[in-house]
Design a protein around this motif. Structure first.
Motif, PDB file in Angstrom:
ATOM      1  N   GLU A 120     -16.562  44.109  -9.300  1.00 23.15           N
ATOM      2  CA  GLU A 120     -15.219  42.912  -8.919  1.00 23.15           C
ATOM      3  C   GLU A 120     -15.268  41.764  -9.929  1.00 23.15           C
ATOM      4  O   GLU A 120     -14.042  41.426 -10.635  1.00 23.15           O
ATOM      5  N   ASP A 125     -15.114  43.485 -13.588  1.00 24.65           N
ATOM      6  CA  ASP A 125     -13.735  43.959 -14.185  1.00 24.65           C
ATOM      7  C   ASP A 125     -12.691  42.759 -13.726  1.00 24.65           C
ATOM      8  O   ASP A 125     -11.320  43.080 -13.989  1.00 24.65           O
ATOM      9  N   LYS A 126     -12.838  41.714 -13.295  1.00 25.98           N
ATOM     10  CA  LYS A 126     -12.207  40.344 -13.290  1.00 25.98           C
ATOM     11  C   LYS A 126     -11.228  40.660 -12.157  1.00 25.98           C
ATOM     12  O   LYS A 126     -10.129  40.087 -12.203  1.00 25.98           O
ATOM     13  N   THR A 127     -11.321  41.693 -11.290  1.00 22.28           N
ATOM     14  CA  THR A 127     -10.467  41.867 -10.185  1.00 22.28           C
ATOM     15  C   THR A 127     -10.577  40.839  -9.124  1.00 22.28           C
ATOM     16  O   THR A 127     -10.135  41.067  -7.943  1.00 22.28           O
ATOM     17  N   ILE A 128     -12.002  40.066  -9.189  1.00 23.55           N
ATOM     18  CA  ILE A 128     -12.090  39.227  -8.165  1.00 23.55           C
ATOM     19  C   ILE A 128     -11.117  38.304  -7.719  1.00 23.55           C
ATOM     20  O   ILE A 128     -11.117  37.921  -6.677  1.00 23.55           O
ATOM     21  N   GLU A 129     -10.511  37.806  -8.811  1.00 22.52           N
ATOM     22  CA  GLU A 129      -9.487  36.654  -8.487  1.00 22.52           C
ATOM     23  C   GLU A 129      -8.577  37.317  -7.735  1.00 22.52           C
ATOM     24  O   GLU A 129      -8.016  36.127  -6.666  1.00 22.52           O
TER      25      GLU A 129
END
Lengths: 300, 263
Positions: free
Chosen positions: B99, B102-106
């Motif tokens: 996460e 892929d920078k989907t953590i935000e």
């Protein structure tokens, strides 16, 4: 206190020795659009990421609806819609799948909520003209932003936190988006709107906070900021030096017998003073919001 | 969230399970002709020439390789331990960090979920896949080996579940290590390092009394194959140590993740 949606108290964030933001305090009233403006690197995203608990605060506290907003406060998260400055979503999903996934987090409580979240999603997808069958990895930057906007709005949050929301949107879509935000505002949604584009603030915000080098330097109503009696005055006269000395103004540009300066003296008083001098040419221009903003930025 | 995590990790699971099953399938297809040939006697003669320490390291002192089951007990399970270990390590380093990578953590963190839920749901998915991988191999090997002349069902089942112990601990340690960084590539090597260093330490520890102490720092000691082969039992201490280590590293991962800066 009841009309305050979000309160940031003494927020400080240091990355090692590097300052992100320092002693930042502000209050967002319920139902207002609060513009949070500053150039790149001023600390806007750091503030937002601290509010969203993505990074740890060095000091300070964020209250939402009067309650400290902690990392695992799921109930408060439920009433927030967040749009990061860069939207990154799961590439393997289609737009429909990510909408379904998002819905699943907000539709557990009762069927009427589920219905409204789903209805809102369809309304927004139609309004922003988004094709749900497309895969996330195939979306253009603008369309990805639109998906991010729908995700932030579809569960009908009471507080919207938007970080540079219009970057990547074309001008037509930007206007659709501004209308959408005004519609949200009319429904009572509080909006924290971070941007570096001044015209956006003038267009939709009620109040504006100006952040500079990690510090909040000014919070003001957008209307009163525009009404500030800041003018730009250009004078051609042989007595330019004497005039400038008497007025004590900040000079923008200067040549022989010619001067241009930012002025906050009311026009009638200024003219009274200038009447003692021989003036060849006088031009008084009203400052735009941009001018006012840069005025705050360049004065120390 | 749980359903999505199972889906996201399915491909990697299928690939690694495929590698394991293909390896065994290949051996089972080759073994009958190998056993039937005269070369088997020559091979057994050759084995006698190897130093006993080396044979011990591959469990060849307590099991022959003249049957397919014999091969599974010796070399076969070395591969299983290594492959499931590598899989556990990849799962551990990747399952949370993906996460952030892929920078989907935000997006994820803005959803109404706690950080503990994020960690524990991924742990559930990873452990589920580890059990499933071992289970699939058990069924596959069981079908292939049940007709073997020295096949012992109890020994086979116990042997087949031993990789669960080492793999679970490798996964939990890798998960914990992953909470110290944002990029998978930074901890990928550490995870794989734990697997291979552990394996070699375990092998060396089997060779002599002087090196025996090394087994206490090897995760593969938990896959106590020698004990299973020689006594047909799983040492209960192994079960306790596995449980304590796995639970501790998962708990530490939750604590670290709660404090972690995610961007």
């Amino acid at each position: 206190m009841n009309d305050i949606m979000m309160e940031i108290n003494d927020l400080t964030k240091y990355y090692g020795d590097v300052k992100g933001v320092e002693d930042l305090s502000l209050k967002l009233r319920k139902g207002e659009i609060f513009g949070f403006i500053g150039p790149n690197g001023a600390g806007k995203s750091t503030t937002i990421r601290s509010v969203m608990n993505l990074i740890n605060k060095t000091k300070g506290q964020v209250l939402i609806n009067g309650k400290p907003f902690e990392k695992n406060d799921v109930e408060t998260k439920r009433i927030i819609g967040y749009l990061p400055s860069e939207v990154h979503l799961y590439d393997d999903m289609t737009v429909k799948k990510i909408f379904d996934y998002h819905e699943s987090f907000y539709s557990k409580t009762n069927s009427s909520t589920k219905k409204s979240v789903h209805d809102r999603r369809e309304e927004l997808a139609e309004l922003l003209r988004i094709d749900e069958s497309k895969r996330i990895e195939d979306l253009s930057l603008g369309n990805l932003k639109k998906v991010g906007i729908i995700l932030a709005l579809m569960h009908q949050p009471a507080l919207l936190i938007l970080d540079e929301p219009t970057s990547g949107l074309d001008p037509i879509m930007q206007n659709v988006f501004y209308d959408l935000l005004l519609e949200e505002k009319n429904k009572g949604t509080t909006i924290f709107y971070s941007t570096h584009i001044l015209s956006e603030v003038a267009k939709i915000c009620d109040r504006v906070g100006i952040i500079r080098k990690g510090k909040l330097i000014k919070v003001e109503n957008v209307d009163s900021l525009s009404d500030k009696s800041l003018t730009f005055v250009t004078i051609r006269s042989a007595q330019v030096t004497d005039i400038v000395n008497e007025l004590g103004v900040r000079i923008i540009s200067e040549e022989k017998n010619y001067v241009r300066f930012a002025n906050s003296i009311p026009d009638n008083e200024l003219i009274k003073i200038l009447s003692h001098y021989t003036i060849d040419k006088l031009l008084i221009e009203e400052a735009t919001l941009e001018d006012i903003f840069f005025h705050y930025y360049t004065e120390d | 969230m749980l359903k999505r995590e199972f889906k996201v990790n399915l491909r990697s699971f299928l690939i690694w399970t495929g590698v394991l099953v293909s390896l065994f399938l290949m051996v089972y297809l080759m073994y009958p002709s190998l056993i039937a040939s005269d070369q088997m006697d020559q091979l057994n003669e050759m084995m006698k020439m190897f130093p006993p320490e080396l044979l011990k390291a591959f469990n060849m002192d307590i099991s022959g390789i003249d049957t397919a089951f014999g091969w599974v007990k010796t070399e076969g399970f070395v591969f299983v331990l290594l492959i499931t270990g590598v899989y556990g390590s990849i799962l551990g380093t990747n399952i949370l960090l993906k996460e952030e990578n892929d920078k989907t953590i935000e997006y994820l963190i803005s959803l109404p979920v706690t950080r503990k839920q994020i960690v524990l749901q991924r742990v559930a998915v990873a452990l589920g896949y580890i059990f499933l991988m071992v289970g699939i191999l058990l069924v596959f090997n069981g079908i292939a080996l049940h007709g073997d002349k020295d096949f012992d069902a109890k020994q086979f089942i116990l042997l087949s579940i031993t990789p669960v112990f080492s793999t679970m601990v490798i996964f939990a340690i890798s998960l914990f290590v992953s909470t110290f960084t944002h990029k998978t590539k930074k901890v990928f090597g550490i995870g794989l390092g734990i697997v291979f260093a552990s394996y070699f330490l375990n092998m060396i520890s089997e060779m002599s009394d002087k090196t025996e102490f090394l087994k206490y720092i090897s995760v593969f000691t938990l896959a106590d194959i020698r004990n299973v082969i020689s006594k047909t039992e799983i040492n209960p201490i192994i079960l306790i140590v596995t449980f304590v280590l796995t639970a501790s590293f998962i708990a530490l991962s939750v604590v670290r993740y709660e404090k972690k800066e995610l961007v």
